[in-house]
Motif scaffolding. Sequence first.
Motif, PDB file in Angstrom:
ATOM      1  N   ARG A 139     103.247  41.204-103.101  1.00  0.00           N
ATOM      2  CA  ARG A 139     104.789  41.366-103.802  1.00  0.00           C
ATOM      3  C   ARG A 139     104.548  41.052-105.172  1.00  0.00           C
ATOM      4  O   ARG A 139     103.705  39.968-105.863  1.00  0.00           O
ATOM      5  CB  ARG A 139     105.603  40.607-103.006  1.00  0.00           C
ATOM      6  CG  ARG A 139     105.892  40.788-101.559  1.00  0.00           C
ATOM      7  CD  ARG A 139     106.740  40.043-100.871  1.00  0.00           C
ATOM      8  NE  ARG A 139     107.162  40.326 -99.557  1.00  0.00           N
ATOM      9  CZ  ARG A 139     108.034  41.289 -99.025  1.00  0.00           C
ATOM     10  NH1 ARG A 139     108.705  41.758 -99.924  1.00  0.00           N
ATOM     11  NH2 ARG A 139     108.151  41.541 -97.626  1.00  0.00           N
ATOM     12  N   ASN A 140     105.437  41.694-105.944  1.00  0.00           N
ATOM     13  CA  ASN A 140     105.737  41.224-107.588  1.00  0.00           C
ATOM     14  C   ASN A 140     106.721  40.157-107.279  1.00  0.00           C
ATOM     15  O   ASN A 140     107.869  40.294-107.427  1.00  0.00           O
ATOM     16  CB  ASN A 140     106.366  42.494-108.110  1.00  0.00           C
ATOM     17  CG  ASN A 140     106.394  42.186-109.586  1.00  0.00           C
ATOM     18  OD1 ASN A 140     105.980  41.050-110.315  1.00  0.00           O
ATOM     19  ND2 ASN A 140     106.591  43.133-110.287  1.00  0.00           N
ATOM     20  N   SER A 141     106.305  38.804-107.144  1.00  0.00           N
ATOM     21  CA  SER A 141     107.023  37.721-106.754  1.00  0.00           C
ATOM     22  C   SER A 141     107.898  37.405-107.640  1.00  0.00           C
ATOM     23  O   SER A 141     108.736  36.460-107.302  1.00  0.00           O
ATOM     24  CB  SER A 141     106.219  36.493-106.312  1.00  0.00           C
ATOM     25  OG  SER A 141     105.229  36.294-107.267  1.00  0.00           O
ATOM     26  N   ILE A 198     111.212  37.111 -99.006  1.00  0.00           N
ATOM     27  CA  ILE A 198     110.676  38.724 -98.614  1.00  0.00           C
ATOM     28  C   ILE A 198     111.771  39.568 -99.410  1.00  0.00           C
ATOM     29  O   ILE A 198     111.222  40.668 -99.587  1.00  0.00           O
ATOM     30  CB  ILE A 198     110.889  39.018 -97.116  1.00  0.00           C
ATOM     31  CG1 ILE A 198     112.368  38.428 -96.506  1.00  0.00           C
ATOM     32  CG2 ILE A 198     109.784  38.433 -96.260  1.00  0.00           C
ATOM     33  CD1 ILE A 198     112.363  39.039 -95.128  1.00  0.00           C
ATOM     34  N   ASP A 199     112.835  39.096 -99.863  1.00  0.00           N
ATOM     35  CA  ASP A 199     113.888  40.060-100.569  1.00  0.00           C
ATOM     36  C   ASP A 199     113.933  41.317-100.101  1.00  0.00           C
ATOM     37  O   ASP A 199     113.614  42.098-100.808  1.00  0.00           O
ATOM     38  CB  ASP A 199     113.080  39.847-102.300  1.00  0.00           C
ATOM     39  CG  ASP A 199     113.536  38.736-102.930  1.00  0.00           C
ATOM     40  OD1 ASP A 199     114.613  38.073-103.016  1.00  0.00           O
ATOM     41  OD2 ASP A 199     112.528  37.816-102.994  1.00  0.00           O
ATOM     42  N   GLU A 200     114.428  41.410 -98.832  1.00  0.00           N
ATOM     43  CA  GLU A 200     114.449  42.504 -98.164  1.00  0.00           C
ATOM     44  C   GLU A 200     115.892  42.828 -97.993  1.00  0.00           C
ATOM     45  O   GLU A 200     116.585  41.985 -97.408  1.00  0.00           O
ATOM     46  CB  GLU A 200     113.644  42.412 -96.782  1.00  0.00           C
ATOM     47  CG  GLU A 200     113.635  43.856 -96.084  1.00  0.00           C
ATOM     48  CD  GLU A 200     112.855  43.576 -94.835  1.00  0.00           C
ATOM     49  OE1 GLU A 200     113.184  43.770 -93.843  1.00  0.00           O
ATOM     50  OE2 GLU A 200     111.603  43.224 -95.033  1.00  0.00           O
ATOM     51  N   VAL A 201     116.247  44.269 -97.996  1.00  0.00           N
ATOM     52  CA  VAL A 201     117.564  44.666 -97.667  1.00  0.00           C
ATOM     53  C   VAL A 201     117.470  45.600 -96.584  1.00  0.00           C
ATOM     54  O   VAL A 201     116.629  46.420 -96.519  1.00  0.00           O
ATOM     55  CB  VAL A 201     118.198  45.496 -98.861  1.00  0.00           C
ATOM     56  CG1 VAL A 201     119.481  46.013 -98.577  1.00  0.00           C
ATOM     57  CG2 VAL A 201     118.255  44.541-100.167  1.00  0.00           C
ATOM     58  N   ALA A 202     118.218  45.324 -95.650  1.00  0.00           N
ATOM     59  CA  ALA A 202     118.210  45.977 -94.253  1.00  0.00           C
ATOM     60  C   ALA A 202     119.481  46.786 -94.083  1.00  0.00           C
ATOM     61  O   ALA A 202     120.414  46.473 -94.415  1.00  0.00           O
ATOM     62  CB  ALA A 202     118.469  44.997 -93.144  1.00  0.00           C
ATOM     63  N   TYR A 203     119.023  48.184 -93.851  1.00  0.00           N
ATOM     64  CA  TYR A 203     120.040  49.070 -93.765  1.00  0.00           C
ATOM     65  C   TYR A 203     120.126  49.741 -92.415  1.00  0.00           C
ATOM     66  O   TYR A 203     119.487  49.670 -91.507  1.00  0.00           O
ATOM     67  CB  TYR A 203     119.384  50.343 -94.673  1.00  0.00           C
ATOM     68  CG  TYR A 203     119.485  50.209 -96.083  1.00  0.00           C
ATOM     69  CD1 TYR A 203     120.610  50.407 -96.938  1.00  0.00           C
ATOM     70  CD2 TYR A 203     118.313  49.783 -96.588  1.00  0.00           C
ATOM     71  CE1 TYR A 203     120.428  50.122 -98.351  1.00  0.00           C
ATOM     72  CE2 TYR A 203     118.113  49.545 -98.253  1.00  0.00           C
ATOM     73  CZ  TYR A 203     119.348  49.845 -98.750  1.00  0.00           C
ATOM     74  OH  TYR A 203     118.994  49.430-100.212  1.00  0.00           O
ATOM     75  N   PRO A 253     107.191  47.197-110.619  1.00  0.00           N
ATOM     76  CA  PRO A 253     106.956  47.453-109.350  1.00  0.00           C
ATOM     77  C   PRO A 253     107.409  46.469-108.486  1.00  0.00           C
ATOM     78  O   PRO A 253     107.505  45.398-108.632  1.00  0.00           O
ATOM     79  CB  PRO A 253     105.604  48.074-109.188  1.00  0.00           C
ATOM     80  CG  PRO A 253     105.185  46.962-110.134  1.00  0.00           C
ATOM     81  CD  PRO A 253     105.908  46.900-111.269  1.00  0.00           C
ATOM     82  N   ARG A 254     107.945  46.908-107.108  1.00  0.00           N
ATOM     83  CA  ARG A 254     108.012  45.702-106.060  1.00  0.00           C
ATOM     84  C   ARG A 254     106.975  45.322-105.471  1.00  0.00           C
ATOM     85  O   ARG A 254     106.963  44.076-105.262  1.00  0.00           O
ATOM     86  CB  ARG A 254     109.047  46.399-105.100  1.00  0.00           C
ATOM     87  CG  ARG A 254     110.643  46.586-105.360  1.00  0.00           C
ATOM     88  CD  ARG A 254     111.616  46.870-104.270  1.00  0.00           C
ATOM     89  NE  ARG A 254     111.695  45.752-103.438  1.00  0.00           N
ATOM     90  CZ  ARG A 254     111.215  45.596-102.047  1.00  0.00           C
ATOM     91  NH1 ARG A 254     110.576  46.460-101.647  1.00  0.00           N
ATOM     92  NH2 ARG A 254     111.226  44.327-101.514  1.00  0.00           N
TER      93      ARG A 254
END
Length: 550
Positions: free
Chosen positions: A250-252, A78-83, A242-243
């Motif tokens: 997704r741009n995997s 998922i390559d996700e950053v949580a803030y 783009p992401r």
Amino acid sequence: MPATHEVTNQPPPLEDYDVVGADAALVEAVEREGAAWAIDDLHALGRVAGSPEAIGWGFDANRFPPELRTHDRFGHRIDEVAYHPAYHELMQVAVSHGLHGAPWAVDRPGGHVARAAGFMAWSQVEAGHGCPISMTYSVVPALRTAPGLAAEWEPRLVARAYDPRDVAGGEKPGVLAGMGMTEKQGGSDVRANTTRAERVAGDGDDGAWVLTGHKWFCSAPMSDVFLMLAQAPGGLTCFLVPRWLSDGGRNSGLRIVRLKDKLGNRSNASSEVELDGALAWMVGEEARGVRTIIDMVAHTRLDCVLGASATMRQATAQALHHAAHRSAFGSTLVDQPLMRVVLADLAVESEAATVTAMRLARAFDEAARGDEDADALRRIATAVAKYWTCKRLPTHVGEALECLGGNGYVEESIMPRLFRESPLNGIWEGSGNVICLDVLRAMARQPVALEAFLAEIDAARGADPRLDDAVARVRRELEDPAGIESRARRVVEAMALALQGSLLVRFGHPAVADAFCASRLTGEEGLAFGTLPPGLDLGTIIDRAQPKVG
């Protein structure tokens, strides 16, 4: 409680005030440089910036830094950053006030000046989230070299709608942009990049490419779209990555490797990314990647000056506020002679930075409207101002921190965060040597830029003999080509001081201009803050810079 636990002789927190209204130099610059129409909105933003709630967001966004989640619980990438929610609150205010793109959305004289003032005010709350705000602002000029991509992305890039959802950009009313330029083997030498770009077979001249390589610094990796440099068959070229793709997938091939563990700027998720067949679209001409991003770099360098000036102002305000409420050895700190010299010196440096930053913003406004002289000035003056303002910042913040004593060294105060932040703008978009060499190249390749700069510092000729002497020293330095590369820092420093002096003499408060010329231009100044010569109007300088609360 026993009497020993009574809290006395402690200053109240610096809050519940208008950050813009408390800064006389900033308000005057907004009106002088062509954005008086924005002053009510700026005061509204200033009141938010000075509120306890917003100040708390700044602390929380740094106390709880972003976290990288490469996979979900089922093992999907998922390559996700949580803030932390506080980060999103900061972003919401910045975007809703147009700090990310207002000058591009409405063609109005003074747009860049108004945006610069807002950026300075809001950055004093928290600097890290300013990175994606600045990058989004800066990519628009580069993106306009690809009209088709600009038509697709620009309306959402300038929209005042912050949408943090991890979904395709086409599903959002507003999007943000990031950048991925540097690589581990090259750093600022982007021509050493090894990331390669290959055209997707059968996709036509305006079709997709795939990128393979890495980026050593990719800040704000949850941005919706990035500009990246890669080696196409013809040479170094700029691409839009783009992401998410237009089909909703997704741009995997774009993967986040890790987040940087940084000295400061901790609320901002600087990252390393890998590109393994990431889909991309060309921006500008093939092999003209550096040329394509030049204007983008100019705008991010402007924001380096604005960010450094903002940090300087907040540090000055904190020191003055503390000194006005703290007593020692029988009197309030602000009334003690030696402390007054230190505080006034900090205020002079802060006002010099503010006046310079806002003059640059006007040059960007005028250049955007076709003024060739303004365009020439901004090309060299932005680099000069970035070098000097960012070089002065760490020493300035360190001195301001010392004014608070031990209270300034604890995390409950904002001072440690300001100090950790202080080296950043000097590194971002070119460290000191890179900037100085860029100034030399600009002078050699674009003589008109040097002519515009000299005209700017000559505009105050005859107003102060100390400034006249400083300008003469600049001309002597520039007229001697022998070993100029090794003297580049000395040359650029002299240029910066002459620029600041000229602006203060023309536009600053007379007491501030006098103190600047006496302490920065005569060759007799001390090496530390707090070494102003005698005979200056310290009281006026201090009163002018003192933040008014309530």
